[in-house]
Scaffold this motif. Structure first.
Motif, mmCIF file in Angstrom:
data_model
loop_
_atom_site.group_PDB
_atom_site.id
_atom_site.type_symbol
_atom_site.label_atom_id
_atom_site.label_comp_id
_atom_site.label_asym_id
_atom_site.label_seq_id
_atom_site.Cartn_x
_atom_site.Cartn_y
_atom_site.Cartn_z
ATOM 1 N N TYR A 90 0.836 -1.203 0.000
ATOM 2 C CA TYR A 90 0.000 0.000 0.000
ATOM 3 C C TYR A 90 0.867 1.249 0.000
ATOM 4 N N PHE A 91 1.893 1.226 0.848
ATOM 5 C CA PHE A 91 2.817 2.354 0.924
ATOM 6 C C PHE A 91 3.398 2.627 -0.459
ATOM 7 N N ALA A 92 3.804 1.548 -1.122
ATOM 8 C CA ALA A 92 4.418 1.701 -2.443
ATOM 9 C C ALA A 92 3.425 2.293 -3.443
ATOM 10 N N THR A 93 2.184 1.788 -3.450
ATOM 11 C CA THR A 93 1.218 2.317 -4.422
ATOM 12 C C THR A 93 0.900 3.786 -4.128
ATOM 13 N N LYS A 94 0.940 4.142 -2.843
ATOM 14 C CA LYS A 94 0.695 5.541 -2.498
ATOM 15 C C LYS A 94 1.780 6.425 -3.092
ATOM 16 N N VAL A 95 3.034 5.969 -2.958
ATOM 17 C CA VAL A 95 4.147 6.747 -3.501
ATOM 18 C C VAL A 95 4.017 6.836 -5.022
ATOM 19 N N VAL A 96 3.643 5.718 -5.631
ATOM 20 C CA VAL A 96 3.426 5.728 -7.084
ATOM 21 C C VAL A 96 2.340 6.735 -7.432
ATOM 22 N N GLY A 97 1.280 6.743 -6.613
ATOM 23 C CA GLY A 97 0.170 7.669 -6.854
ATOM 24 C C GLY A 97 0.616 9.115 -6.810
ATOM 25 N N ILE A 98 1.423 9.467 -5.803
ATOM 26 C CA ILE A 98 1.899 10.856 -5.713
ATOM 27 C C ILE A 98 2.757 11.186 -6.925
ATOM 28 N N SER A 99 3.594 10.235 -7.326
ATOM 29 C CA SER A 99 4.462 10.496 -8.478
ATOM 30 C C SER A 99 3.649 10.634 -9.746
ATOM 31 N N ALA A 100 2.652 9.767 -9.886
ATOM 32 C CA ALA A 100 1.862 9.786 -11.115
ATOM 33 C C ALA A 100 1.184 11.136 -11.301
ATOM 34 N N ASP A 101 0.673 11.698 -10.212
ATOM 35 C CA ASP A 101 0.021 12.999 -10.308
ATOM 36 C C ASP A 101 1.000 14.145 -10.090
ATOM 37 N N ASN A 102 2.248 13.806 -9.819
ATOM 38 C CA ASN A 102 3.288 14.787 -9.509
ATOM 39 C C ASN A 102 2.834 15.774 -8.434
ATOM 40 N N TRP B 293 4.279 16.131 -5.462
ATOM 41 C CA TRP B 293 5.306 16.253 -4.414
ATOM 42 C C TRP B 293 5.295 17.631 -3.771
ATOM 43 N N HIS B 294 5.025 18.659 -4.586
ATOM 44 C CA HIS B 294 5.123 20.017 -4.041
ATOM 45 C C HIS B 294 4.100 20.280 -2.947
ATOM 46 N N TYR B 295 3.032 19.487 -2.922
ATOM 47 C CA TYR B 295 2.027 19.698 -1.867
ATOM 48 C C TYR B 295 2.518 19.212 -0.508
ATOM 49 N N LEU B 296 3.547 18.362 -0.524
ATOM 50 C CA LEU B 296 3.944 17.715 0.725
ATOM 51 C C LEU B 296 4.428 18.708 1.768
ATOM 52 N N LEU B 297 4.929 19.857 1.317
ATOM 53 C CA LEU B 297 5.472 20.803 2.293
ATOM 54 C C LEU B 297 4.427 21.780 2.807
ATOM 55 N N THR B 298 3.189 21.655 2.334
ATOM 56 C CA THR B 298 2.140 22.525 2.854
ATOM 57 C C THR B 298 1.568 21.904 4.129
ATOM 58 N N GLY B 299 0.650 22.611 4.761
ATOM 59 C CA GLY B 299 0.040 22.084 5.982
ATOM 60 C C GLY B 299 -0.640 20.751 5.746
ATOM 61 N N TYR B 300 -1.408 20.698 4.663
ATOM 62 C CA TYR B 300 -2.090 19.443 4.339
ATOM 63 C C TYR B 300 -1.071 18.347 4.032
ATOM 64 N N GLY B 301 0.044 18.756 3.429
ATOM 65 C CA GLY B 301 1.082 17.793 3.088
ATOM 66 C C GLY B 301 1.640 17.127 4.334
ATOM 67 N N LEU B 302 1.853 17.945 5.378
ATOM 68 C CA LEU B 302 2.390 17.383 6.621
ATOM 69 C C LEU B 302 1.389 16.418 7.240
ATOM 70 N N TRP B 303 0.138 16.810 7.150
ATOM 71 C CA TRP B 303 -0.915 15.941 7.686
ATOM 72 C C TRP B 303 -0.955 14.624 6.898
ATOM 73 N N TYR B 304 -0.753 14.753 5.587
ATOM 74 C CA TYR B 304 -0.718 13.570 4.726
ATOM 75 C C TYR B 304 0.452 12.671 5.110
ATOM 76 N N LEU B 305 1.601 13.303 5.348
ATOM 77 C CA LEU B 305 2.789 12.534 5.733
ATOM 78 C C LEU B 305 2.556 11.833 7.064
ATOM 79 N N THR B 306 1.861 12.533 7.972
ATOM 80 C CA THR B 306 1.535 11.908 9.252
ATOM 81 C C THR B 306 0.757 10.624 9.020
ATOM 82 N N GLU B 307 -0.242 10.738 8.116
ATOM 83 C CA GLU B 307 -1.053 9.561 7.840
ATOM 84 C C GLU B 307 -0.211 8.468 7.194
ATOM 85 N N LEU B 308 0.581 8.865 6.213
ATOM 86 C CA LEU B 308 1.306 7.868 5.418
ATOM 87 C C LEU B 308 2.437 7.232 6.219
ATOM 88 N N LEU B 309 3.214 8.072 6.901
ATOM 89 C CA LEU B 309 4.357 7.521 7.639
ATOM 90 C C LEU B 309 3.912 6.962 8.986
#
Lengths: 420, 390, 323
Positions: free
Chosen positions: B264-276, B278-294
């Protein structure tokens, strides 16, 4: 500022190039006298004449003679079907293409324009009207020598001599009142945008456009509606003044009546042709003293108040202060020399509101606008919308804040006490 | 629960009964308010936020956590992992109750609950993902009922019907897997229609795949989590066989969960890459997303692996709980937290206390039924008459 | 036996591939809206914010009277959205350029050519009519509110305070009036012609003409021409649409296409899963049986060996006793 200018010009190249293909060639030259003036030290000319657009009055079609046919045979590499497109039937064009369009066959005129000009565009042959249609211009074109034509793959058509003929149009030259225009602009650079006080058309914006002028032709330089430096462009900006925009904001940008051309390209009596400077001063004086023709309509029999009651359903009739509106418009014109020059007749005032009225007759709104909108022509709204658009639009553009657009009862009388 | 009569007065007032009793009474009051005052009376739902926690928590999470039913039964009956047999019945019971709760919660949430069968009998909106979800959930509820019925029939002593239903086990399991695949993924596909409303980090054309994979994770983790709870709460109900299989199940399911989480982790990473994205990860929502994912995918994956490798059963059970939290978080993120992220804070949704109250009430009802069933029917132990047939 | 099974599987897989192909092919077809359907063009540059359209909409739909009368224009200072009591609202947007006047924009259902709400509804309560309006049938609506999730313009509203028969409420584009060859109420009353009713194609043509005639008065974009696959309501403006609260990031993909892929996977799962699962089950059963047989054989051989051993021992004993 000076460094940025070349870049700006570069960006215009493609536009200019495209326009180059489509526009007619014009030649604008300074009259002899002014050339002298300019060569003389820094004396500002008072008036120019411009030899400009003349329509192709009589067409003298180029004969497609044997030498021309030989030339084309060589260029196409003896592929007859390039032009004689029905294979195995290489006959004269006129055999099929007649004077007018038939069911499947287009007219000779259309056929030759389509195939000749189409091919010439790709092969850099002549594309301008005069190059084929004017007898004297045709003489400037030579077909190459028979001997060299067969070996040279390049199209071998070129212009004889260096200078194109000076006048190929029937348009009158423009008398440009340099002195007056100078009075209204503090900065000469607005027109003389390269900072040099020379003629626009001598070196840069020549008839055909030159590299120096970024291939912007004289015609484009004078008429471009979007450029601040062109005559028409600058006049367009003036139309955005509050006094003008009431009517002009309703009209299409840069589009003018045919008659308006003659306001600049006016008739010049032969006798004064060589004394342009003097004549210009006379004309200018004329403008200053003469009572504007537009004011004459105030003396005529126009309605003082127009009652609009054709649609009064929820609201009562509106009393339109007809004369007051005209007076306001005229007072705006009176103080503006440019406006005075162009508004010299009754129509120029009345058509501001009574737009699209047939010439010689002024129609009320209901003359064209029926109660319901035209569902075929979306640009023709219903009567109520027409009234509102005309009144509110004009008030809005002229910055008249009272009555407000949403203040229904400022114009309408309330009908009874029926409030909703 | 409360009709036992005077002779058992002492046993009625156990802490469990008192607390659940209060909640149920309170829930009934809220139910009356809901159906007399409309949704506005009990919820903070608005025109911008038409779906609240009844969908986000009760429906989306409920269905995901009920995935244990199809995961466990597929493992045992189709993949032939007989050693995990003890996990099947509790999982199916949870699934059945979970889905039943979903339907009940839905009838609170939809405006006109008695029209819930309309999509099937009046007009079929076949272009709707929700139609697919509806029809699958409906069919799966029937399948789950049949799958669980042997336990009830054993309890009632109806041997003939029981053996008839028992023969259908494999067919029912296959049906269950198909239906679960369809509706678990379709719940994700529900949000495909709103790319402009869901935050790009959560929105992906892979949403149905994500939902299906997370459903498997949820299923595996719920079997472990609920197994651990049952061993604490209903220790007296367990027979020897179930106690012995317990550790086997923890190790096996833990291992499976670890692998699926990694995938699942791998497909999630593929998903972020597919839609490109990455730049959202450093926003507030991005951190929240990272919390969920990591925090709720990567970490449990690691802990499961460690737990299985070092045979630390407690760690596996705690990780199971943690993973379940992660699934809940994921569903809430998609349905509520990252949904309508473009709206100003004043227009965002926060559940009304009565909404939470009704959710708690429904979950409590589920618990009561679960306890009732577990303490009577052969769920945590094998019925002595049918030991061989398992 | 094995050959026929293989054949069977190949048939199934062939069927699946063709299914996938057909769904993929189906998705490529683009629906351009019903021919000759109607639309409304909203020219925001000539809207004066008089709220007469709100008034007309209110009375034609028999909606409850608002707290403040429609003549009260102070309400424009606050941003409003469509509600169950107002199918349409006009909002005021300040122009960043202080010299220019503020802009008014009417918002209501845009009546998409391929409506998200209709695609999302699982009882087909929404329908795109051939005249243009997207209609709603309250008689079948269950009230799941998925349409509100789906709508990219956030238009449908819900009667949350209605306990028994709540409805989704949205602009009807006056479908009944259109069918009677009348104008929608808002268009009929609009005093400035900011709303123009006509065939959608003609409206687009007209809008383009306006833009090219007055390039400095309009942004070169017709909102609704392509947004979400196109809408029956079209907008032209001199203020960027984003600044008027209209999202420009919606893309041009019609809503049904967004879920078409997921729905297309259903037949694949339905046809593939049973085959796979039955196969796996059969393999496992066979394994189990083999294991059992081996086990039985091993047991029996062990038993025999044990027996033979015992016999040998007894024989030895006999021999020993002999010797």
């Amino acid at each position: 500022m000076k460094q940025r200018r070349p870049q700006y010009h570069k960006s215009l190249v493609c536009i200019a190039c495209m326009a180059f293909i489509f526009t007619f060639t014009i030649r604008v030259t300074l009259t002899k006298g002014e050339q002298d003036d300019i060569s003389g030290n820094e004396i500002k000319p008072d008036l120019f004449t411009m030899d400009t657009l003349k329509s192709f009055g009589a067409f003298e079609t180029k004969k497609f003679d044997k030498s021309l046919h030989d030339l084309h045979t060589d260029i196409t590499g003896k592929e007859c079907n390039t032009c004689h497109h029905v294979k195995g039937k290489e006959v004269s064009c006129r055999k099929c293409h007649k004077e007018t369009d038939r069911k499947k066959l287009i007219s000779m005129k259309n056929a030759s324009h389509l195939s000749c000009i189409g091919c010439h565009r790709e092969m850099s042959g002549p594309v301008n009207c005069s190059e084929c249609h004017k007898a004297n211009e045709q003489q400037k074109i030579v077909s190459g020598d028979d001997s060299s034509a067969s070996t040279n793959p390049e199209p071998d058509i070129k212009h004889k001599g260096e200078n194109r003929i000076s006048s190929i149009t029937d348009m009158n030259p423009v008398l440009f009142d340099h002195e007056t225009h100078g009075q209204y602009q503090e900065n000469c650079n607005l027109c003389h945008h390269t900072g040099e006080s020379g003629s626009c058309t001598q070196t840069c914006h020549t008839v055909d456009g030159s590299k120096q002028g970024n291939v912007i032709t004289a015609e484009q330089a004078m008429h471009g509606p979007d450029s601040k430096r062109s005559c028409i462009g600058c006049h367009e900006i003036n139309k955005k003044n509050k006094e003008c925009s009431g009517c002009h904001g309703f009209m299409e940008n840069g589009k003018n009546f045919n008659e308006i051309c003659l306001k600049c390209h006016m008739d010049i009596p032969e006798s004064v042709d060589n004394k342009a400077t003097k004549r210009g001063a006379d004309t200018a004086r004329n403008h200053k003293t003469q009572k504007p023709a537009s004011e004459e309509i105030l003396d005529k029999d126009i309605a003082d108040v127009v009652i609009i009651d054709k649609l009064s359903a929820q609201y009562g009739a509106v009393e339109l202060p007809h004369r007051q509106i005209i007076e306001a418009l005229i007072s705006g014109i009176k103080n503006n020399r440019l406006a005075r020059h162009f508004h010299d007749g009754k129509e120029t005032i009345c058509l501001g509101c009574h737009h699209n009225s047939p010439s010689g007759k002024i129609l009320g709104c209901a003359g064209c606008h029926s109660k319901t909108a035209d569902d075929q022509d979306l640009s023709r709204p219903g009567l109520m919308v027409a009234y509102h658009q005309q009144c509110m639009g004009c008030h809005d553009r002229m910055g008249i804040e009272s009555p407000e657009s949403t203040g229904c009862v400022d114009c309408h009388k309330i009908k009874k006490a029926k409030t909703k | 629960m409360f009709k036992n009569g005077n002779s058992t007065v002492k046993s009625i007032f156990t802490p469990f009964n008192v607390i659940t009793g209060i909640i149920v009474l309170f829930g009934l009051v809220l139910t009356v308010v809901r159906f007399t005052g409309g949704l506005a009376a009990v919820s903070n739902l608005s025109d911008y936020n038409p779906w609240g926690i009844w969908i986000g928590l009760d429906l989306l999470t409920g269905v995901a956590l009920a995935a244990g039913g199809f995961v466990a039964s597929a493992a045992v009956y189709i993949f032939g992992m007989k050693k995990y047999h003890a996990a099947v019945r509790p999982a199916i019971l949870t699934a059945f109750l979970g889905y039943a709760l979903v339907v009940v919660a839905l009838s609170y949430d939809v405006g006109i609950p008695w029209r819930l069968p309309y999509p099937f009998i009046i007009q079929q909106g076949t272009t709707s993902v929700l139609f697919e979800v509806g029809i699958c959930v409906c069919l799966y509820l029937i399948v789950l009922f049949l799958e669980f019925s042997p336990a009830a029939l054993e309890w009632l002593g109806m041997k003939k019907i029981r053996s008839l239903v028992h023969r259908l086990t494999v067919v029912l399991t296959i049906f269950g897997v198909i239906l679960s695949t369809l509706h678990q993924s379709s719940l994700g596909a529900l949000f495909l229609i709103a790319p402009s409303k869901l935050h790009p980090l959560w929105y992906s054309s892979y949403l149905p795949v994500y939902f299906f994979i997370t459903a498997i994770i949820a299923g595996l983790s719920m079997v472990l989590f609920e197994g651990a709870l049952c061993h604490h709460l209903f220790a007296d109900k367990l027979d020897e066989a179930h106690k012995q299989e317990k550790d086997q199940i923890a190790l096996g399911f833990g291992k499976a969960a670890s692998w699926v989480l990694a995938g699942y982790f791998a497909t999630k990473v593929v998903g972020i890459s597919a839609d490109n994205n990455w730049h959202y990860l450093l926003t507030g929502y991005g951190l929240w997303y990272l919390t969920e994912l990591l925090g709720f995918v990567g970490l449990p994956c690691l802990f499961y692996a460690i737990g299985v490798r070092e045979r630390r059963l407690t760690l596996i059970r705690w990780t199971a709980g943690w993973t379940v939290m992660g699934i809940i978080l994921n569903r809430l993120n998609i349905c509520i937290i990252a949904f309508n992220w473009h709206l100003p804070a004043s227009e965002r949704y926060f559940p009304h206390w009565m909404e939470i109250g009704i959710s708690v009430f429904l979950i409590t009802c589920g618990l009561i039924v679960f306890k009732y069933v577990v303490s009577r029917m052969p769920v945590l132990y094998s019925h002595p008459d049918y030991k061989e047939t398992h | 036996m094995s050959i026929s099974r293989r054949k069977f599987i190949s048939w199934i897989s062939a069927g699946c591939t063709s299914l996938i192909c057909t769904t993929a092919h189906g998705a490529k077809k683009q629906f351009k809206g019903y021919p000759d359907s109607f639309g409304i063009l909203h020219d925001t540059t000539i809207c004066i914010g008089c709220r007469r359209c709100e008034d007309a909409c209110n009375s034609v739909n028999n909606l409850p009277a608002p707290e403040k009368p429609f003549t009260d224009l102070s309400i424009l200072d606050k941003k409003r959205r469509t509600t169950t009591k107002a199918y349409t609202v006009v909002n005021k947007y300040e122009n960043k350029d202080k010299n220019k006047a503020s802009v008014f924009r009417k918002s209501q259902c845009n009546h998409c050519l391929e409506p998200a709400c209709a695609s999302a509804c699982f009882v087909k309560a929404f329908k795109k009519t051939k005249e243009g309006p997207v209609t709603y049938d309250p008689k079948v609506c269950v009230g799941c509110r998925y349409c509100m999730i789906a709508c990219p313009f956030e238009i449908p509203t819900y009667e949350y305070d209605e306990p028994l028969t709540p409805r989704v409420m949205k602009c009807t584009m006056c479908h009944d009036l259109i069918k009677k060859d009348k104008l929608p109420a808002c268009v009929e009353i609009c005093p400035t012609g900011s709303l123009k009713f006509g065939k959608r194609d003609a409206l687009i043509k007209y809008a383009r003409e306006r833009i090219s005639k007055f390039p400095d008065r309009y942004i070169d974009h017709i909102y609704g021409e392509h947004e979400m696959g196109g809408t029956s309501w079209l907008y032209i403006s001199n203020l960027s649409f984003n600044e008027m609260g209209m999202r420009e990031d919606l893309g041009i993909t019609p809503a049904p296409e967004l879920t078409a892929g997921a729905l297309g996977a259903v037949p694949v799962v339905v046809s593939l899963w049973p085959v796979l699962l039955t196969g796996i089950y059969a393999i496992n059963r066979r394994k189990e049986k083999l294991a059992e047989r081996e086990k039985a054989e091993a047991v029996s051989s062990a038993v025999e060996a044990a027996k033979a051993g015992r016999e040998k021992v007894s024989l030895d004993k006999v021999r020993g006793s002999d010797g």
